[in-house]
Design a protein around this motif. Structure first.
Motif, mmCIF file in Angstrom:
data_model
loop_
_atom_site.group_PDB
_atom_site.id
_atom_site.type_symbol
_atom_site.label_atom_id
_atom_site.label_comp_id
_atom_site.label_asym_id
_atom_site.label_seq_id
_atom_site.Cartn_x
_atom_site.Cartn_y
_atom_site.Cartn_z
ATOM 1 N N ALA A 162 0.684 -1.264 -0.373
ATOM 2 C CA ALA A 162 -0.183 -0.006 -0.022
ATOM 3 C C ALA A 162 0.619 1.153 0.267
ATOM 4 C CB ALA A 162 -0.777 0.052 1.005
ATOM 5 N N GLY A 163 1.706 1.192 0.824
ATOM 6 C CA GLY A 163 2.796 2.313 0.922
ATOM 7 C C GLY A 163 3.560 2.816 -0.808
ATOM 8 N N ASN A 164 3.093 1.927 -1.835
ATOM 9 C CA ASN A 164 3.334 2.415 -3.183
ATOM 10 C C ASN A 164 2.582 3.418 -3.662
ATOM 11 O OD1 ASN A 164 6.187 0.771 -2.804
ATOM 12 N ND2 ASN A 164 5.435 -1.158 -3.764
ATOM 13 N N ALA A 165 1.680 3.472 -2.991
ATOM 14 C CA ALA A 165 0.531 4.028 -3.900
ATOM 15 C C ALA A 165 1.373 5.701 -4.321
ATOM 16 C CB ALA A 165 -0.916 4.445 -3.506
ATOM 17 N N PRO A 166 1.563 6.669 -3.474
ATOM 18 C CA PRO A 166 2.524 8.098 -4.229
ATOM 19 C C PRO A 166 3.553 7.182 -5.238
ATOM 20 C CG PRO A 166 2.613 7.672 -2.158
ATOM 21 C CD PRO A 166 2.075 6.287 -2.653
ATOM 22 N N TYR A 167 3.655 6.384 -5.881
ATOM 23 C CA TYR A 167 5.651 6.389 -6.908
ATOM 24 C C TYR A 167 3.964 5.415 -7.567
ATOM 25 C CZ TYR A 167 7.195 7.128 -2.669
ATOM 26 O OH TYR A 167 7.404 8.293 -1.413
ATOM 27 N N SER A 168 2.818 5.171 -7.459
ATOM 28 C CA SER A 168 2.305 3.674 -9.198
ATOM 29 C C SER A 168 2.308 5.058 -10.137
ATOM 30 C CB SER A 168 1.230 3.495 -8.172
ATOM 31 O OG SER A 168 -0.153 4.371 -8.326
ATOM 32 N N LEU A 169 2.340 4.103 -11.441
ATOM 33 C CA LEU A 169 2.708 4.471 -12.356
ATOM 34 C C LEU A 169 1.009 4.669 -13.086
ATOM 35 C CD1 LEU A 169 4.393 2.603 -14.704
ATOM 36 C CD2 LEU A 169 5.233 4.818 -13.560
ATOM 37 N N SER A 170 0.753 5.973 -13.721
ATOM 38 C CA SER A 170 -1.136 6.030 -14.064
ATOM 39 C C SER A 170 -1.499 4.833 -14.799
ATOM 40 C CB SER A 170 -1.170 6.298 -15.238
ATOM 41 O OG SER A 170 -2.325 7.117 -15.413
ATOM 42 N N GLY A 171 -2.515 4.257 -14.726
ATOM 43 C CA GLY A 171 -3.049 3.026 -15.160
ATOM 44 C C GLY A 171 -3.070 1.995 -14.319
ATOM 45 N N GLU A 172 -1.324 1.833 -13.272
ATOM 46 C CA GLU A 172 -1.234 0.470 -12.473
ATOM 47 C C GLU A 172 -1.891 0.530 -11.033
ATOM 48 O OE1 GLU A 172 0.322 -1.729 -13.939
ATOM 49 O OE2 GLU A 172 0.777 -0.427 -15.680
ATOM 50 N N ALA A 173 -1.844 -0.773 -10.656
ATOM 51 C CA ALA A 173 -2.246 -1.108 -9.300
ATOM 52 C C ALA A 173 -2.099 -0.388 -8.187
ATOM 53 C CB ALA A 173 -2.926 -2.351 -9.027
ATOM 54 N N PRO A 174 -3.201 1.050 -7.652
ATOM 55 C CA PRO A 174 -1.377 1.561 -6.008
ATOM 56 C C PRO A 174 -0.775 0.497 -5.116
ATOM 57 C CG PRO A 174 -4.520 1.844 -6.304
ATOM 58 C CD PRO A 174 -4.108 1.176 -7.570
ATOM 59 N N ASP A 175 -0.997 -0.687 -5.081
ATOM 60 C CA ASP A 175 0.054 -0.995 -4.751
ATOM 61 C C ASP A 175 0.922 -2.270 -5.450
ATOM 62 O OD1 ASP A 175 -2.264 -3.250 -5.432
ATOM 63 O OD2 ASP A 175 -2.169 -3.066 -3.145
ATOM 64 N N ALA A 176 0.810 -1.681 -6.918
ATOM 65 C CA ALA A 176 1.742 -2.925 -7.655
ATOM 66 C C ALA A 176 2.942 -2.986 -6.709
ATOM 67 C CB ALA A 176 1.486 -2.342 -8.866
ATOM 68 N N PRO A 177 3.956 -3.832 -6.468
ATOM 69 C CA PRO A 177 4.779 -4.074 -6.335
ATOM 70 C C PRO A 177 6.066 -3.665 -7.270
ATOM 71 C CG PRO A 177 4.134 -6.005 -6.484
ATOM 72 C CD PRO A 177 2.915 -5.302 -7.133
ATOM 73 N N LEU A 178 6.849 -2.882 -6.109
ATOM 74 C CA LEU A 178 8.183 -2.433 -6.941
ATOM 75 C C LEU A 178 8.741 -2.389 -6.826
ATOM 76 C CD1 LEU A 178 6.754 1.857 -6.070
ATOM 77 C CD2 LEU A 178 5.867 0.449 -8.497
ATOM 78 N N LEU A 179 10.206 -2.531 -8.166
ATOM 79 C CA LEU A 179 11.180 -2.882 -7.746
ATOM 80 C C LEU A 179 12.351 -1.984 -8.533
ATOM 81 C CD1 LEU A 179 12.848 -6.172 -7.344
ATOM 82 C CD2 LEU A 179 12.356 -6.321 -10.048
ATOM 83 N N PHE A 180 13.154 -1.479 -7.682
ATOM 84 C CA PHE A 180 14.302 -0.819 -7.492
ATOM 85 C C PHE A 180 15.260 -0.884 -8.071
ATOM 86 C CE2 PHE A 180 10.978 1.970 -6.455
ATOM 87 C CZ PHE A 180 10.574 3.277 -7.192
#
Length: 138
Positions: free
Chosen positions: A93-111
Protein backbone atom coordinates in the motif's frame (compact mmCIF):
# COMPACT_ATOMS: atom_id res chain seq x y z
CA UNK A 1 -3.65 -32.93 -37.46
CA UNK A 2 -0.19 -31.43 -36.68
CA UNK A 3 0.74 -30.69 -33.09
CA UNK A 4 0.92 -27.06 -32.12
CA UNK A 5 3.63 -25.80 -29.86
CA UNK A 6 2.01 -24.78 -26.63
CA UNK A 7 2.73 -21.19 -25.72
CA UNK A 8 3.83 -20.61 -22.10
CA UNK A 9 1.23 -19.12 -19.78
CA UNK A 10 1.55 -15.37 -19.34
CA UNK A 11 1.60 -14.82 -15.56
CA UNK A 12 2.58 -11.17 -15.23
CA UNK A 13 4.36 -8.15 -16.71
CA UNK A 14 7.18 -5.82 -15.80
CA UNK A 15 6.09 -2.23 -16.43
CA UNK A 16 9.14 0.06 -16.87
CA UNK A 17 9.29 3.33 -14.96
CA UNK A 18 11.68 4.95 -17.41
CA UNK A 19 12.70 4.76 -21.04
CA UNK A 20 16.06 3.12 -20.24
CA UNK A 21 14.11 -0.13 -19.96
CA UNK A 22 11.75 0.42 -22.85
CA UNK A 23 8.30 1.90 -23.00
CA UNK A 24 6.12 -1.21 -23.11
CA UNK A 25 5.32 -3.78 -20.44
CA UNK A 26 7.45 -6.92 -20.72
CA UNK A 27 5.30 -10.06 -20.51
CA UNK A 28 6.50 -12.73 -18.10
CA UNK A 29 5.79 -16.32 -19.06
CA UNK A 30 8.79 -18.41 -18.02
CA UNK A 31 8.77 -19.84 -14.51
CA UNK A 32 12.15 -18.16 -13.96
CA UNK A 33 13.05 -14.75 -15.43
CA UNK A 34 16.42 -13.01 -15.01
CA UNK A 35 16.63 -9.22 -15.36
CA UNK A 36 19.98 -7.75 -16.39
CA UNK A 37 22.22 -6.64 -19.22
CA UNK A 38 22.45 -10.28 -20.34
CA UNK A 39 19.21 -11.58 -18.80
CA UNK A 40 15.89 -12.74 -20.19
CA UNK A 41 14.67 -9.18 -19.69
CA UNK A 42 17.49 -6.98 -20.92
CA UNK A 43 18.11 -3.44 -19.89
CA UNK A 44 21.11 -1.30 -20.86
CA UNK A 45 21.32 0.66 -17.60
CA UNK A 46 24.97 1.10 -16.52
CA UNK A 47 24.37 0.25 -12.86
CA UNK A 48 22.49 -2.91 -13.84
CA UNK A 49 24.53 -6.10 -13.63
CA UNK A 50 24.66 -8.79 -16.32
CA UNK A 51 22.41 -10.97 -14.15
CA UNK A 52 20.88 -8.60 -11.61
CA UNK A 53 17.57 -10.02 -10.36
CA UNK A 54 15.84 -13.37 -10.71
CA UNK A 55 12.05 -13.60 -10.51
CA UNK A 56 10.58 -17.05 -9.91
CA UNK A 57 6.92 -18.02 -10.05
CA UNK A 58 5.97 -21.01 -7.97
CA UNK A 59 3.16 -23.45 -8.69
CA UNK A 60 0.97 -21.79 -6.05
CA UNK A 61 1.22 -18.45 -7.92
CA UNK A 62 3.63 -16.77 -5.49
CA UNK A 63 6.49 -14.81 -7.05
CA UNK A 64 9.91 -14.52 -5.42
CA UNK A 65 12.72 -12.06 -6.20
CA UNK A 66 16.38 -12.94 -5.66
CA UNK A 67 19.05 -10.24 -5.85
CA UNK A 68 21.97 -11.73 -7.83
CA UNK A 69 24.39 -8.83 -8.23
CA UNK A 70 27.48 -8.54 -6.02
CA UNK A 71 28.23 -4.93 -7.04
CA UNK A 72 24.83 -3.27 -7.42
CA UNK A 73 21.72 -3.19 -5.24
CA UNK A 74 18.03 -3.98 -5.60
CA UNK A 75 15.06 -2.64 -3.65
CA UNK A 76 11.60 -4.20 -3.53
CA UNK A 77 8.78 -2.06 -2.14
CA UNK A 78 11.31 0.26 -0.51
CA UNK A 79 13.38 -2.46 1.18
CA UNK A 80 16.87 -3.45 0.10
CA UNK A 81 17.12 -7.10 -0.89
CA UNK A 82 19.88 -9.26 0.50
CA UNK A 83 22.21 -10.94 -1.97
CA UNK A 84 21.15 -14.44 -3.02
CA UNK A 85 18.11 -14.57 -0.70
CA UNK A 86 14.61 -15.26 -2.07
CA UNK A 87 12.03 -12.66 -1.05
CA UNK A 88 8.28 -12.95 -1.60
CA UNK A 89 6.99 -10.26 -3.99
CA UNK A 90 3.80 -8.80 -2.54
CA UNK A 91 1.62 -5.74 -3.13
CA UNK A 92 2.46 -2.78 -0.89
CA UNK A 93 0.00 0.00 0.00
CA UNK A 94 2.97 2.36 0.58
CA UNK A 95 3.70 2.33 -3.16
CA UNK A 96 0.57 4.35 -4.05
CA UNK A 97 2.30 7.77 -4.34
CA UNK A 98 4.88 6.25 -6.74
CA UNK A 99 2.64 4.07 -8.89
CA UNK A 100 2.41 4.63 -12.61
CA UNK A 101 -0.76 5.97 -14.17
CA UNK A 102 -3.06 3.07 -14.98
CA UNK A 103 -1.31 0.63 -12.63
CA UNK A 104 -2.64 -0.69 -9.34
CA UNK A 105 -1.63 1.71 -6.53
CA UNK A 106 -0.23 -1.17 -4.49
CA UNK A 107 1.65 -2.84 -7.36
CA UNK A 108 5.04 -4.18 -6.21
CA UNK A 109 7.89 -1.80 -7.15
CA UNK A 110 11.33 -3.09 -8.05
CA UNK A 111 14.21 -0.57 -8.18
CA UNK A 112 17.84 -1.24 -9.03
CA UNK A 113 21.08 0.60 -8.41
CA UNK A 114 20.16 3.75 -6.57
CA UNK A 115 21.66 5.01 -3.31
CA UNK A 116 18.47 4.12 -1.46
CA UNK A 117 14.83 3.35 -2.04
CA UNK A 118 13.72 6.82 -0.92
CA UNK A 119 15.84 8.35 -3.69
CA UNK A 120 14.29 5.99 -6.22
CA UNK A 121 10.79 6.84 -5.11
CA UNK A 122 11.55 10.58 -5.21
CA UNK A 123 13.08 10.22 -8.65
CA UNK A 124 9.99 8.38 -9.83
CA UNK A 125 7.69 11.03 -8.41
CA UNK A 126 9.73 13.91 -9.85
CA UNK A 127 10.39 12.12 -13.18
CA UNK A 128 14.16 12.46 -12.65
CA UNK A 129 14.86 8.96 -13.83
CA UNK A 130 18.43 8.95 -15.09
CA UNK A 131 20.94 6.45 -13.74
CA UNK A 132 18.64 3.82 -12.29
CA UNK A 133 16.03 1.35 -13.37
CA UNK A 134 12.62 0.61 -11.99
CA UNK A 135 9.62 -1.55 -12.77
CA UNK A 136 6.18 -2.21 -11.39
CA UNK A 137 5.19 -5.87 -11.36
CA UNK A 138 1.70 -6.44 -12.67
Amino acid sequence: MPKRDRQPEHWGSLVPHNSMHGRRPVPLSSRTVVIGKEGDVRAPSNPLSRHHIRLEREGDGNVYATHLSVLNSTWLNGKRLEHDRRTLVEPCAGNAPYSLSGEAPDAPLLFVSVPNAASARAACEERKLNGWGGWALR
